[in-house]
Design an enzyme around this catalytic site. Sequence first.
Site, short mmCIF file in Angstrom:
data_model
loop_
_atom_site.label_atom_id
_atom_site.label_comp_id
_atom_site.label_asym_id
_atom_site.label_seq_id
_atom_site.Cartn_x
_atom_site.Cartn_y
_atom_site.Cartn_z
N CYS A 118 -11.09 1.43 17.89
CA CYS A 118 -11.55 2.55 18.68
C CYS A 118 -12.99 2.80 17.85
O CYS A 118 -12.88 3.27 16.78
CB CYS A 118 -10.86 3.65 18.95
N SER A 168 0.94 -1.31 0.07
CA SER A 168 0.04 -0.09 -0.04
C SER A 168 0.86 1.26 0.01
O SER A 168 1.91 1.35 0.75
CB SER A 168 -1.13 -0.07 1.18
#
Length: 412
Positions: A353, A231
């Site tokens: 999160c 990536s």
Amino acid sequence: MSSGMDIWGKVTQGANFVQILVNLGLFGYAAALMASTRFYADHNATTPISEGVWERIQLSRKLWANPSSIHEPGRKAHEFMEESRSWVAQAVGLSPTQVVFTSGGSEANTLALWGSELQNKDFRLLTMGIEHSSLLDTAKHLAKKGSQVAYLATDRDGQIDLEKLEDELDLFHPSLVSLMAANNETGALYPIPEIAKLCEKRGVLFHTDAVQALGKIPAAHFNSANMISISAHKIYGPKGIGALLVGKGLSLHATHFGGSQEIKRRGGTQNTLGIAGFGAACREIDLGKAESLSRLRDRFEERLLSRLETRIFCRGFSRLPNTSLIRFPGISADVLLSALDLAGVSASAGSACSSGSISPSHVLLAMGYPREEAKEGLRFSWGTETTEEIVDSVADTLIEIVQRIQERRRSC
Ligand SMILES: Cc1ncc(COP(=O)(O)O)c(C=O)c1O
């Protein structure tokens, strides 16, 4: 748009907050807030775009024709794209014809697994529970569709046992083995050349997610796999562009249809700006500089260890040079992350999160840690612009925060 009142409210709230910090004795925090200095310690999440990458993207903007068009502007855009492709291939030590551009590492992982499954009626996948969520979610999807999926165990130091891997290869008979080169949370490295040999001996296809490894360790550590995911935005390139490198002669089904781009493995007009930036980022890889980050990582860890009761995951084992995953027993990562954020430090939890609360890290759970401990992992990942001053300031801020929390708990 905010009204004048809203802005003033925020400013006064901020000033009050600084005063509260000073009253609590958190001078380091308050100073950082007042100076609005920010320290970035989250390079495994993403990296800033380098100047050279930006220049190349701007050049590409001028070559805006469709790279599949046969007219002259199209041919020029194609030539420019192919130059970038050759730099991406070079960074991995493979040939340009092996590069299939994707929208990023997640899509590369999905293409490797799903594209292999579409080729194979009785698909059997062997992977690990510590892989990136893009890989694990694809594996779950394939399992729902009827594929067999097995998970190779890691121990509490994130290590795998190659003898157990051999047993799995001989008993489970996977069609594809997918084991990552470097873990994004702990930084642990996996013995890809050895695994590639074990798979090759049995004629089993091997994919590795090298998204975190590229640009940080030599490509020889991961380029022996049959398929490799990478990536751009982890190596100072743009977001939304990545690649799957596919072994010569290997047949892989497309998961995006609609055109013959990328040798029919990924239909759709290519993201030429992204590819330009990805090529430049690959050309700029500086492994010497990446390796030297281990000195800063060690300096950071030693500063913490000398002052606090700290656990550092996978310390003493092969790790990425820039990554530390740390735990302060009894203190949840979300508490520390919020305090660090207010003090001007951008770090990350080892866990996901969502809606303001932290769920346990699936990586630490897979390594055998209980849920409470798996919520305590705090990741610091350094990059090319990191200096000794930055790691010292981040360490001192963290020490101050942890000590204050411990003191408050003792006095309650
Ligand atoms: C190990 C690993 N694999 C895959 C990905 C996904 O890459 P991208 O953000 O390009 O989709 C990431 C990103 O955090 C990663 O760390």
